[in-house]
Design an enzyme around this catalytic site. Sequence first.
Site, PDB file in Angstrom:
ATOM      1  CD  GLU A  84      -5.500 -39.357   2.756  1.00  0.00           C
ATOM      2  OE1 GLU A  84      -6.623 -39.275   2.263  1.00  0.00           O
ATOM      3  OE2 GLU A  84      -4.589 -40.028   2.232  1.00  0.00           O
ATOM      4  CB  CYS A 116      -2.462 -32.045   5.090  1.00  0.00           C
ATOM      5  SG  CYS A 116      -3.013 -32.530   3.469  1.00  0.00           S
ATOM      6  CB  SER A 209     -10.985 -27.812   0.570  1.00  0.00           C
ATOM      7  OG  SER A 209     -10.310 -27.547  -0.644  1.00  0.00           O
ATOM      8  CG  HIS A 243      -1.061 -27.784   3.750  1.00  0.00           C
ATOM      9  ND1 HIS A 243      -0.329 -28.910   3.446  1.00  0.00           N
ATOM     10  CD2 HIS A 243      -2.283 -27.959   3.189  1.00  0.00           C
ATOM     11  CE1 HIS A 243      -1.088 -29.739   2.747  1.00  0.00           C
ATOM     12  NE2 HIS A 243      -2.279 -29.185   2.579  1.00  0.00           N
ATOM     13  CG  ASN A 297      -1.204 -32.033  -1.301  1.00  0.00           C
ATOM     14  OD1 ASN A 297      -0.424 -31.959  -0.346  1.00  0.00           O
ATOM     15  ND2 ASN A 297      -2.505 -31.859  -1.173  1.00  0.00           N
TER      16      ASN A 297
HETATM   17  P1  HMG Z   1     -10.770 -26.253 -10.534  1.00  0.00           P
HETATM   18  O1  HMG Z   1     -12.185 -25.880 -10.311  1.00  0.00           O
HETATM   19  O2  HMG Z   1     -10.475 -27.258 -11.586  1.00  0.00           O
HETATM   20  O3  HMG Z   1      -9.892 -24.996 -10.914  1.00  0.00           O
HETATM   21  O4  HMG Z   1     -10.179 -26.766  -9.145  1.00  0.00           O
HETATM   22  P2  HMG Z   1     -10.301 -23.443 -10.949  1.00  0.00           P
HETATM   23  O5  HMG Z   1     -11.284 -23.210 -12.005  1.00  0.00           O
HETATM   24  O6  HMG Z   1     -10.612 -22.946  -9.548  1.00  0.00           O
HETATM   25  O7  HMG Z   1      -8.900 -22.851 -11.435  1.00  0.00           O
HETATM   26  C1  HMG Z   1      -7.776 -22.893 -10.599  1.00  0.00           C
HETATM   27  C2  HMG Z   1      -7.028 -21.579 -10.797  1.00  0.00           C
HETATM   28  O8  HMG Z   1      -6.491 -21.561 -12.120  1.00  0.00           O
HETATM   29  C3  HMG Z   1      -7.910 -20.347 -10.667  1.00  0.00           C
HETATM   30  O9  HMG Z   1      -7.113 -19.348 -10.045  1.00  0.00           O
HETATM   31  C4  HMG Z   1      -8.176 -19.965 -12.104  1.00  0.00           C
HETATM   32  O10 HMG Z   1      -8.465 -18.583 -12.293  1.00  0.00           O
HETATM   33  C5  HMG Z   1      -6.859 -20.349 -12.758  1.00  0.00           C
HETATM   34  P3  HMG Z   1      -7.718 -18.514  -8.783  1.00  0.00           P
HETATM   35  O11 HMG Z   1      -8.881 -17.779  -9.282  1.00  0.00           O
HETATM   36  O12 HMG Z   1      -8.093 -19.533  -7.735  1.00  0.00           O
HETATM   37  O13 HMG Z   1      -6.557 -17.664  -8.355  1.00  0.00           O
HETATM   38  N1  HMG Z   1      -6.935 -20.602 -14.197  1.00  0.00           N
HETATM   39  C6  HMG Z   1      -5.997 -20.222 -15.072  1.00  0.00           C
HETATM   40  N2  HMG Z   1      -4.847 -19.531 -14.911  1.00  0.00           N
HETATM   41  C7  HMG Z   1      -4.093 -19.299 -16.032  1.00  0.00           C
HETATM   42  N3  HMG Z   1      -4.452 -19.708 -17.271  1.00  0.00           N
HETATM   43  C8  HMG Z   1      -5.588 -20.407 -17.461  1.00  0.00           C
HETATM   44  C9  HMG Z   1      -6.412 -20.688 -16.343  1.00  0.00           C
HETATM   45  N4  HMG Z   1      -7.599 -21.336 -16.178  1.00  0.00           N
HETATM   46  C10 HMG Z   1      -7.899 -21.285 -14.867  1.00  0.00           C
HETATM   47  N5  HMG Z   1      -5.922 -20.805 -18.691  1.00  0.00           N
HETATM   48  C11 HMG Z   1      -9.020 -27.051  -7.101  1.00  0.00           C
HETATM   49  C12 HMG Z   1      -9.038 -26.313  -8.430  1.00  0.00           C
HETATM   50  C13 HMG Z   1      -7.788 -26.642  -6.330  1.00  0.00           C
HETATM   51  C14 HMG Z   1     -10.271 -26.681  -6.280  1.00  0.00           C
HETATM   52  C15 HMG Z   1      -9.003 -28.595  -7.384  1.00  0.00           C
HETATM   53  O14 HMG Z   1      -7.809 -28.933  -8.033  1.00  0.00           O
HETATM   54  C16 HMG Z   1      -9.172 -29.451  -6.134  1.00  0.00           C
HETATM   55  O15 HMG Z   1     -10.301 -29.752  -5.734  1.00  0.00           O
HETATM   56  N6  HMG Z   1      -8.029 -29.885  -5.492  1.00  0.00           N
HETATM   57  C17 HMG Z   1      -8.092 -30.727  -4.277  1.00  0.00           C
HETATM   58  C18 HMG Z   1      -8.476 -29.936  -3.030  1.00  0.00           C
HETATM   59  C19 HMG Z   1      -7.404 -28.944  -2.603  1.00  0.00           C
HETATM   60  O16 HMG Z   1      -6.253 -29.019  -3.002  1.00  0.00           O
HETATM   61  N7  HMG Z   1      -7.764 -28.007  -1.680  1.00  0.00           N
HETATM   62  C20 HMG Z   1      -6.845 -27.051  -1.160  1.00  0.00           C
HETATM   63  C21 HMG Z   1      -7.220 -26.547   0.235  1.00  0.00           C
HETATM   64  S1  HMG Z   1      -7.580 -27.893   1.380  1.00  0.00           S
HETATM   65  C22 HMG Z   1      -6.009 -28.542   1.794  1.00  0.00           C
HETATM   66  O17 HMG Z   1      -5.026 -27.911   1.538  1.00  0.00           O
HETATM   67  C23 HMG Z   1      -5.946 -29.893   2.421  1.00  0.00           C
HETATM   68  C24 HMG Z   1      -5.503 -31.008   1.498  1.00  0.00           C
HETATM   69  O18 HMG Z   1      -4.115 -30.909   1.256  1.00  0.00           O
HETATM   70  C25 HMG Z   1      -5.894 -32.381   2.097  1.00  0.00           C
HETATM   71  C26 HMG Z   1      -5.439 -32.748   3.471  1.00  0.00           C
HETATM   72  O19 HMG Z   1      -5.567 -32.013   4.435  1.00  0.00           O
HETATM   73  O20 HMG Z   1      -5.067 -33.958   3.611  1.00  0.00           O
HETATM   74  C27 HMG Z   1      -6.192 -30.942   0.156  1.00  0.00           C
END
Ligand code: HMG
Length: 412
Positions: A84, A116, A209, A243, A297
Amino acid sequence: MPAQLIGIDALSFAGPDAYLALRDLATARGVDPAKFTVGLGQHGMAIASPCEDPVTMAVAAGRKALSGFDIDPEQIGTLIVGTETGIDHSKPVAVYAHELLGLSQHCRTFETKHACYGAMAGLTASMDWIGCGRARGRKALVIASDIASYGLNTPGEPTQGAGAVAMVVSDAPRLLTIDPDYIGDYTRQVMDFWRPLYSKYAVADGHYSIECYLDALVGALNDATSQHDHAQACPDPVACLYHIPFVRMAFKAHQRYVEHCSGQALNADHASGWQSLNDDYAQRVRPWLSLNAQIGNIYTGSLFLSLIDLLRQQAASMAGQPISLFSYGSGCGATYCIGRVADAAGQWTAQLDPADDLKRRRRLSIDEYEHLIEQNQTADQQTSLTPEEFGHRQGLYYVGTRDHQRQYRALG
Ligand code: HMG
């Protein structure tokens, strides 16, 4: 006629010399560390310096795969680098790697891009190249090499990382065969994650995503099984690899997989179903996530990093057993397939295991990390970089761009 056995013959990881502990990032951002370590499941992320780029990491991983598995570079007839993180709008990372790895001029060489998904695209293209007879007894080298960058203070920041995985694909695979009867593909145009030409940082609609990823899993799984009758529809893998953009994503994926196979939606309110999902995850998924948890990642390579983790632990005991592999690339494209651990795979665990390299990594302070991220922004325009200034002692490094040409220098 029985299908030819084609698959992965050699495998290795190489990554940056430094990492950031996610507890340190959480403290700096005023976030409960458990959000990163439990909610996302991440403990560290590899951070590249301006002297480490997709070429240097690809070459390091490629060299380890060739020398560790006693493969003569002359045997490589196709080189594909999935990335990428291209370093040029035109010139592929692969052609730099081709020269630096000393491959034959009669080697077909190109780069694949689909977020990815690039390395899985390279793996399946290599299998097709061998299967149709064009390889003439040669092997393919497929390298995934990426730096995941979302920028400081963004939701994606704790899901960064960097690294390369190299795999040699052959018709006498020593590690894993891929079953041609169970490969399924899925493509859909979605805006879940992308990186415009003008940006060093990915743009991500993070929560969307995750939905796109899970839809793609079901889509690819349906395609893999649609040509079989029900009894054969879900081969029962002893391990399920996904992944891994962040470790907790594997739980979400496995939940969707189990729901799909059982036809039953699961949630924490259904105590027994939820418990059995957690037990199944603990047995078939979680044990192979420890490298991803430390490295973060690495985009195209992250599925194959999990494969390295599985093989270094269980190659001998899983010989002959089926495992599943799911690759997802945003945008989006995906493949689900079934592989079988090769009988001799247990003999190669020392060559696979990156544990010693990871122990040598340097832990960055937050100030050092933020400084590196800022310097990486302009690395392409620097004319003279000194790898020693970034703590590098041994290996191949990018040392600047002169006359519009990227320069590399070996240390040690
Ligand atoms: P966010 O909004 O900061 O986090 O973004 P959140 O509020 O969704 O919290 C994450 C998790 O932590 C949640 O768990 C919370 O409950 C938990 P879930 O409900 O999802 O099971 N949490 C806690 N747990 C314990 N103690 C606490 C606490 N507080 C919250 N105190 C997000 C998270 C992954 C969306 C963000 O980091 C992001 O945008 N990342 C980049 C995009 C991404 O990784 N997407 C994944 C799917 S797409 C993909 O895999 C392709 C990719 O690799 C790219 C490619 O293809 O090249 C990304």
